[in-house]
Design a protein around this motif. Structure first.
Motif, short mmCIF file in Angstrom:
data_model
loop_
_atom_site.label_atom_id
_atom_site.label_comp_id
_atom_site.label_asym_id
_atom_site.label_seq_id
_atom_site.Cartn_x
_atom_site.Cartn_y
_atom_site.Cartn_z
N ASP A 187 -23.80 -20.63 -12.26
CA ASP A 187 -22.46 -21.21 -12.12
C ASP A 187 -21.91 -20.85 -10.74
O ASP A 187 -21.22 -19.84 -10.56
CB ASP A 187 -21.56 -20.68 -13.23
CG ASP A 187 -20.24 -21.45 -13.31
OD1 ASP A 187 -19.87 -22.10 -12.30
OD2 ASP A 187 -19.58 -21.38 -14.36
N ALA A 191 -18.58 -18.34 -9.23
CA ALA A 191 -18.85 -17.26 -8.28
C ALA A 191 -18.23 -17.53 -6.91
O ALA A 191 -18.30 -16.67 -6.02
CB ALA A 191 -20.36 -17.06 -8.13
N GLY A 272 -24.81 -12.61 -13.77
CA GLY A 272 -23.74 -13.35 -13.11
C GLY A 272 -23.46 -12.88 -11.70
O GLY A 272 -22.48 -13.31 -11.08
#
Length: 367
Positions: A187, A191, A272
């Motif tokens: 994603d 970020a 992430g």
């Protein structure tokens, strides 16, 4: 077989960028590619005379029988003919005749897998006309065979696998030994990052001696180490110390350390922490430049300019000996990176690079 498609249709396949993990695929290692938004589209219509025609823009049209064999067709149409040949071999009967109209958004000669994008789109189109289905992992092997045995390029399985099996919004964690693909969420918006693909117009050529000689060096290292492939090496330092030839050692060192970098990138992406991938990308480029010796000055200059402009990481992507650069960039730094790589090209008296803002996209399929 599910019945021939007598009406025809349109199929497309993306180009691909390898975020990290180059020259690991034919060493049964790891890679982390993703599909590009840019695609090759094939509009196919059946014909009944046992011939395939292929047209694409200003290129000289291809025209050959469905019973084509290696050596019959050369030039760009060999990529199309190779698919017709390998599918006929696999299906046990020649593919149906077809008129193929081909349009591609994938930059040619830039290391973005334009040839595999073409081959995968053609493969799906011809299978569609034949009313046949082939599992994606098996189809990747067939496309590889066409590339190896018809076109004459000794490529691995990375590109075909990424193009056929990628998912939108995900990186594709590819294990070349097990032929597995695991989607890894990416994603970029969350970020605050973007991926830039920078084409500095360094022509990318694989059907020459460079790729083959690197592959031979890796196979030689594996033989000297007594393992089937470099993937089976467990103690990297000990293995490298035991290789007496410096060139062989450096080629093997790239592959062994690249596998480690891929695993680290996957772990970061799963957490992430996409920004943490940047330094690993830059380290990968240094490894290709210094140990694998498959970079070229214009690509190195582009990587350096992207980093100076604010990229978190940058590397050559693809087989090397030319091609494109992929850079991980904070979204607010995109204008500075664009300006930096453009200025670096101007300073060297070169054409301005093409800079694409990309994100992981869907794999090949019917449109």
């Amino acid at each position: 077989m599910s019945g021939q498609d007598t009406a025809g249709g349109t199929w497309s396949a993306p180009g691909r960028v390898n975020l990290i993990g180059d020259h690991t695929d034919y060493n049964a290692g790891f890679a982390l590619p993703f599909a590009l938004p840019q695609r090759t589209t094939v509009t196919a219509r059946p014909r009944t005379d046992g011939r395939v025609t292929a047209t694409s823009g200003d290129l000289e049209p291809g025209d050959f029988p469905t019973t084509t064999q290696p050596g019959d067709v050369t030039g760009w149409a060999a990529y199309v003919a190779g698919i017709a040949w390998v599918l006929g071999e696999h299906l046990g009967t020649p593919v149906p005749g077809a008129d193929l109209q081909i349009v591609s958004e994938v930059p040619v000669g830039s290391g973005l897998s334009s040839s595999h994008s073409l081959e995968c789109a053609v493969a799906l189109a011809l299978l569609g006309l034949a009313g046949a289905e082939v599992p994606r992992e098996e189809l990747a092997l067939l496309v590889q065979r066409a590339e190896n045995d018809y076109v004459g390029a000794p490529t691995g399985l990375l590109d075909q696998t990424a193009i056929l099996r990628s998912q939108d919004g995900h990186l594709s964690f590819f294990d070349a030994r097990d032929l597995t693909v695991e989607p890894v969420p990416c994603d970029l918006d969350a970020a605050g990052l973007t991926l830039l693909v920078i084409d500095p117009h360094a022509p990318h050529q694989l059907v020459d001696g460079g790729y083959a000689s690197r592959r031979e060096a890796c196979e030689r290292a594996a033989r000297e180490l007594g393992v089937p492939t470099l993937r089976e090496v467990e103690d990297v330092d000990a293995a490298l110390a035991s290789l007496t030839d410096d060139e062989t050692r450096r080629r093997a060192r790239h592959v062994l350390t690249e596998n480690q970098r891929v695993l680290e990138c996957v772990a970061l992406a799963r957490r992430g922490d996409l920004a943490g991938i940047g330094p690993l990308m830059t380290a990968s480029h240094a490894s290709m430049r210094d140990d694998f010796a498959n970079s070229v000055p214009v690509v190195d200059r582009t990587v350096e300019a992207a980093l100076a402009g604010g990229a978190l990481g940058a590397r050559m992507t693809g087989g090397g000996f030319g091609g494109a650069v992929v850079a991980l960039v904070p979204r607010e730094a995109v204008p500075e990176v664009r300006a930096a790589v453009t200025a670096a090209a101007a300073d060297a008296g070169l054409e301005a690079p093409v800079v694409l803002d990309v994100r992981p996209s869907r794999g090949a399929g019917r449109d």
